[in-house]
Design a protein around this motif. Structure first.
Motif, PDB file in Angstrom:
ATOM      1  N   ILE A  41      96.240 -58.060 -26.377  1.00  0.00           N
ATOM      2  CA  ILE A  41      97.616 -58.243 -25.890  1.00  0.00           C
ATOM      3  C   ILE A  41      98.476 -58.855 -26.984  1.00  0.00           C
ATOM      4  O   ILE A  41      99.597 -58.401 -27.257  1.00  0.00           O
ATOM      5  CB  ILE A  41      97.628 -59.122 -24.626  1.00  0.00           C
ATOM      6  CG1 ILE A  41      96.973 -58.382 -23.460  1.00  0.00           C
ATOM      7  CG2 ILE A  41      99.063 -59.516 -24.258  1.00  0.00           C
ATOM      8  CD1 ILE A  41      96.703 -59.265 -22.253  1.00  0.00           C
ATOM      9  N   THR A  42      97.952 -59.890 -27.624  1.00  0.00           N
ATOM     10  CA  THR A  42      98.717 -60.582 -28.663  1.00  0.00           C
ATOM     11  C   THR A  42      98.921 -59.687 -29.884  1.00  0.00           C
ATOM     12  O   THR A  42     100.025 -59.608 -30.434  1.00  0.00           O
ATOM     13  CB  THR A  42      97.986 -61.870 -29.079  1.00  0.00           C
ATOM     14  OG1 THR A  42      97.796 -62.701 -27.935  1.00  0.00           O
ATOM     15  CG2 THR A  42      98.794 -62.633 -30.124  1.00  0.00           C
ATOM     16  N   HIS A  43      97.851 -59.011 -30.288  1.00  0.00           N
ATOM     17  CA  HIS A  43      97.913 -58.189 -31.504  1.00  0.00           C
ATOM     18  C   HIS A  43      98.891 -57.032 -31.361  1.00  0.00           C
ATOM     19  O   HIS A  43      99.585 -56.674 -32.319  1.00  0.00           O
ATOM     20  CB  HIS A  43      96.517 -57.652 -31.833  1.00  0.00           C
ATOM     21  CG  HIS A  43      96.440 -56.949 -33.149  1.00  0.00           C
ATOM     22  ND1 HIS A  43      96.207 -57.623 -34.334  1.00  0.00           N
ATOM     23  CD2 HIS A  43      96.570 -55.638 -33.482  1.00  0.00           C
ATOM     24  CE1 HIS A  43      96.198 -56.760 -35.327  1.00  0.00           C
ATOM     25  NE2 HIS A  43      96.408 -55.550 -34.849  1.00  0.00           N
ATOM     26  N   PHE A  44      98.948 -56.451 -30.151  1.00  0.00           N
ATOM     27  CA  PHE A  44      99.765 -55.253 -29.977  1.00  0.00           C
ATOM     28  C   PHE A  44     101.085 -55.518 -29.251  1.00  0.00           C
ATOM     29  O   PHE A  44     101.751 -54.568 -28.835  1.00  0.00           O
ATOM     30  CB  PHE A  44      98.966 -54.181 -29.220  1.00  0.00           C
ATOM     31  CG  PHE A  44      97.907 -53.534 -30.075  1.00  0.00           C
ATOM     32  CD1 PHE A  44      98.251 -52.682 -31.113  1.00  0.00           C
ATOM     33  CD2 PHE A  44      96.570 -53.803 -29.848  1.00  0.00           C
ATOM     34  CE1 PHE A  44      97.280 -52.101 -31.905  1.00  0.00           C
ATOM     35  CE2 PHE A  44      95.592 -53.219 -30.637  1.00  0.00           C
ATOM     36  CZ  PHE A  44      95.943 -52.365 -31.672  1.00  0.00           C
ATOM     37  N   THR A  45     101.453 -56.783 -29.108  1.00  0.00           N
ATOM     38  CA  THR A  45     102.761 -57.081 -28.540  1.00  0.00           C
ATOM     39  C   THR A  45     103.852 -56.449 -29.409  1.00  0.00           C
ATOM     40  O   THR A  45     103.930 -56.683 -30.607  1.00  0.00           O
ATOM     41  CB  THR A  45     103.002 -58.602 -28.451  1.00  0.00           C
ATOM     42  OG1 THR A  45     102.061 -59.159 -27.534  1.00  0.00           O
ATOM     43  CG2 THR A  45     104.412 -58.906 -27.963  1.00  0.00           C
ATOM     44  N   GLY A  46     104.661 -55.622 -28.809  1.00  0.00           N
ATOM     45  CA  GLY A  46     105.724 -54.946 -29.548  1.00  0.00           C
ATOM     46  C   GLY A  46     105.296 -53.671 -30.240  1.00  0.00           C
ATOM     47  O   GLY A  46     106.134 -52.933 -30.765  1.00  0.00           O
ATOM     48  N   ALA A  47     103.977 -53.386 -30.238  1.00  0.00           N
ATOM     49  CA  ALA A  47     103.501 -52.157 -30.881  1.00  0.00           C
ATOM     50  C   ALA A  47     103.662 -50.983 -29.923  1.00  0.00           C
ATOM     51  O   ALA A  47     103.646 -51.152 -28.709  1.00  0.00           O
ATOM     52  CB  ALA A  47     102.040 -52.306 -31.285  1.00  0.00           C
ATOM     53  N   PRO A  48     103.809 -49.781 -30.455  1.00  0.00           N
ATOM     54  CA  PRO A  48     103.979 -48.614 -29.575  1.00  0.00           C
ATOM     55  C   PRO A  48     102.729 -48.315 -28.776  1.00  0.00           C
ATOM     56  O   PRO A  48     101.621 -48.333 -29.311  1.00  0.00           O
ATOM     57  CB  PRO A  48     104.297 -47.479 -30.550  1.00  0.00           C
ATOM     58  CG  PRO A  48     103.706 -47.921 -31.855  1.00  0.00           C
ATOM     59  CD  PRO A  48     103.846 -49.408 -31.882  1.00  0.00           C
ATOM     60  N   HIS A  49     102.907 -48.059 -27.466  1.00  0.00           N
ATOM     61  CA  HIS A  49     101.783 -47.697 -26.607  1.00  0.00           C
ATOM     62  C   HIS A  49     102.025 -46.371 -25.897  1.00  0.00           C
ATOM     63  O   HIS A  49     101.105 -45.811 -25.321  1.00  0.00           O
ATOM     64  CB  HIS A  49     101.565 -48.749 -25.512  1.00  0.00           C
ATOM     65  CG  HIS A  49     101.156 -50.096 -26.006  1.00  0.00           C
ATOM     66  ND1 HIS A  49     100.301 -50.291 -27.066  1.00  0.00           N
ATOM     67  CD2 HIS A  49     101.469 -51.338 -25.568  1.00  0.00           C
ATOM     68  CE1 HIS A  49     100.124 -51.580 -27.259  1.00  0.00           C
ATOM     69  NE2 HIS A  49     100.818 -52.237 -26.363  1.00  0.00           N
ATOM     70  N   LYS A  50     103.247 -45.878 -25.911  1.00  0.00           N
ATOM     71  CA  LYS A  50     103.611 -44.761 -25.049  1.00  0.00           C
ATOM     72  C   LYS A  50     103.401 -43.419 -25.746  1.00  0.00           C
ATOM     73  O   LYS A  50     103.414 -43.316 -26.982  1.00  0.00           O
ATOM     74  CB  LYS A  50     105.074 -44.885 -24.617  1.00  0.00           C
ATOM     75  CG  LYS A  50     105.368 -46.131 -23.793  1.00  0.00           C
ATOM     76  CD  LYS A  50     106.837 -46.187 -23.390  1.00  0.00           C
ATOM     77  CE  LYS A  50     107.133 -47.422 -22.557  1.00  0.00           C
ATOM     78  NZ  LYS A  50     108.558 -47.485 -22.158  1.00  0.00           N
ATOM     79  N   TYR A  51     103.254 -42.397 -24.932  1.00  0.00           N
ATOM     80  CA  TYR A  51     103.116 -41.038 -25.466  1.00  0.00           C
ATOM     81  C   TYR A  51     104.348 -40.651 -26.296  1.00  0.00           C
ATOM     82  O   TYR A  51     104.213 -40.037 -27.353  1.00  0.00           O
ATOM     83  CB  TYR A  51     102.920 -40.052 -24.313  1.00  0.00           C
ATOM     84  CG  TYR A  51     102.947 -38.607 -24.765  1.00  0.00           C
ATOM     85  CD1 TYR A  51     101.875 -38.061 -25.470  1.00  0.00           C
ATOM     86  CD2 TYR A  51     104.041 -37.790 -24.494  1.00  0.00           C
ATOM     87  CE1 TYR A  51     101.901 -36.745 -25.902  1.00  0.00           C
ATOM     88  CE2 TYR A  51     104.071 -36.471 -24.913  1.00  0.00           C
ATOM     89  CZ  TYR A  51     103.010 -35.950 -25.620  1.00  0.00           C
ATOM     90  OH  TYR A  51     103.032 -34.649 -26.037  1.00  0.00           O
ATOM     91  N   ILE A  52     105.521 -41.061 -25.827  1.00  0.00           N
ATOM     92  CA  ILE A  52     106.748 -40.688 -26.538  1.00  0.00           C
ATOM     93  C   ILE A  52     106.865 -41.385 -27.893  1.00  0.00           C
ATOM     94  O   ILE A  52     107.713 -41.026 -28.704  1.00  0.00           O
ATOM     95  CB  ILE A  52     108.017 -40.991 -25.707  1.00  0.00           C
ATOM     96  CG1 ILE A  52     108.083 -42.480 -25.331  1.00  0.00           C
ATOM     97  CG2 ILE A  52     108.092 -40.123 -24.481  1.00  0.00           C
ATOM     98  CD1 ILE A  52     109.403 -42.880 -24.693  1.00  0.00           C
ATOM     99  N   ASP A  53     105.995 -42.405 -28.149  1.00  0.00           N
ATOM    100  CA  ASP A  53     106.018 -43.086 -29.437  1.00  0.00           C
ATOM    101  C   ASP A  53     105.326 -42.280 -30.525  1.00  0.00           C
ATOM    102  O   ASP A  53     105.278 -42.709 -31.676  1.00  0.00           O
ATOM    103  CB  ASP A  53     105.350 -44.467 -29.317  1.00  0.00           C
ATOM    104  CG  ASP A  53     106.133 -45.419 -28.424  1.00  0.00           C
ATOM    105  OD1 ASP A  53     107.378 -45.401 -28.500  1.00  0.00           O
ATOM    106  OD2 ASP A  53     105.504 -46.164 -27.656  1.00  0.00           O
ATOM    107  N   GLY A  54     104.756 -41.134 -30.147  1.00  0.00           N
ATOM    108  CA  GLY A  54     104.125 -40.270 -31.134  1.00  0.00           C
ATOM    109  C   GLY A  54     102.626 -40.433 -31.248  1.00  0.00           C
ATOM    110  O   GLY A  54     102.001 -39.832 -32.137  1.00  0.00           O
TER     111      GLY A  54
END
Length: 346
Positions: free
Chosen positions: A241-254
């Motif tokens: 959770i901490t490492h990927f806060t703000g990182a893209p997770h969605k399909y539309i993010d590529g």
């Protein structure tokens, strides 16, 4: 940060609740139906351990196999992160009565992903999975992330189905998804149907522990697992959770597919060796023949996988390390259970 933690009254759920309270300043909505193996005493134990942090927790009772009504949705609020641990999880019960078991696990996944669609600005949905979706691991093979899934029993099939639902909602509705797969978890207040508390109770009662194995040329070979303490699992989730806060997770993010991580212990232990280790911590000096009763798995336990194994390098290479070593965490679990026998007398 606000977390919705499902299955909070379960064994792994309450350890996750405690660990997040100890290591973060996050607010947590803890939900459970308390219909299956969620026990309110586990959550009370967390509050007794961390009385100064209890104000950050809101406990909401709801059966996630049913839709989330508008009042419950308001009680949940708008979490930043959902951690879905809620599931029936015992292989034998999934075999003896598959329909309600599988229906429950699929229904709750649908409920949560439908709910997730309504949350504005949801940052992350972590779907907790099991190593068992991959089926048995041949000797020398540790399944990496995205290995083919060949579930062997209704439990593992229901968990694979949850993942399929999760991925479809990631792809169709852009749910910001992280998948995790975890191996055999141990710790305090575990249900006695699980292997470690079953070993402790059997050895204390002087009963040989049944261990499934295969017989080859007059010798027994038992199955093996990588064991992980529940607090280590919780720490891995906190790390993700901490490492990927703000990182893209969605399909539309590529992304080509959702992020997925295996979470496993550091060393492989055979099931008969686990009995011997616990006997050592209980100060029982009997021979293995006296404490282990080998049962030929062939024809006696359908859907049984002799060996499970995951490759955990991806998460380790990201920078996570388990806070507590396996043997130390096992010894702590055994000692705590001996001092709190009510948890293996149920």
């Amino acid at each position: 940060m606000k977390i919705l933690l499902t299955g909070a009254g379960g064994f792994v759920g309450h350890h996750t609740l405690a660990h997040l309270l100890k290591t973060t300043d996050w607010d947590i909505v803890a939900t459970d139906s308390f219909k299956h193996f969620g026990i309110s005493a586990r959550i009370r134990a967390v509050f007794e351990e961390l009385p100064d942090e209890a104000s950050r927790v809101k406990v909401v009772t709801h059966d996630l196999a049913t839709p989330i009504d508008s009042i419950t949705a308001k009680e949940f609020g708008n979490p930043d992160v959902i951690i879905n641990m809620a599931s029936e999880s015992h292989v034998d019960r999934s075999i003896s009565d598959p329909r309600p078991f599988v229906e429950n696990n699929i229904a709750l996944a649908l409920t949560l992903f439908e709910y997730a669609r309504t949350i504005p600005n949801l940052m992350t949905f972590i779907q907790i999975g099991t190593d068992e979706v991959y089926g048995p691991a041949p000797e020398g093979i540790n399944h990496p992330e995205w290995s083919p899934q060949v579930p062997s029993n209704p439990y593992s099939a229901s968990k694979s189905a949850q993942e399929a639902i999760a991925i479809s909602y990631w792809r169709t509705f852009n749910i910001p998804l992280i998948l995790t797969n975890t191996m055999n978890i141990i710790g305090e207040r575990q249900d006695v149907e699980k292997f470690v508390p079953l070993i402790i109770r059997s050895l204390q009662q002087g009963i040989a522990v049944p261990v499934h194995a295969i017989e080859k040329e007059g010798h027994w070979k038992s199955g093996s697992r990588f064991y992980l303490h529940a607090r280590n699992q919780a720490d891995a989730l906190r790390f993700l959770i901490t490492h990927f806060t703000g990182a893209p997770h969605k399909y539309i993010d590529g992304l080509e597919r959702p992020r997925r991580f295996n979470i496993r212990g550091e060393s492989e232990v055979s099931n008969d060796e686990m009995v011997s280790l616990i006997a050592k911590f209980l100060d029982i000096s009997k021979s293995k023949n006296e404490i282990v009763k080998f049962i030929n798995v062939e024809g006696t336990r359908p859907g049984h996988d002799l060996r499970y194994a995951l490759n955990g390098d991806k998460l380790l290479n990201l920078g996570w390390t388990p806070p507590v070593a396996f043997e130390k965490s096992l010894e702590r679990t055994v000692n705590w259970t001996v001092k709190n026998p009510i948890w293996i007398s149920l």
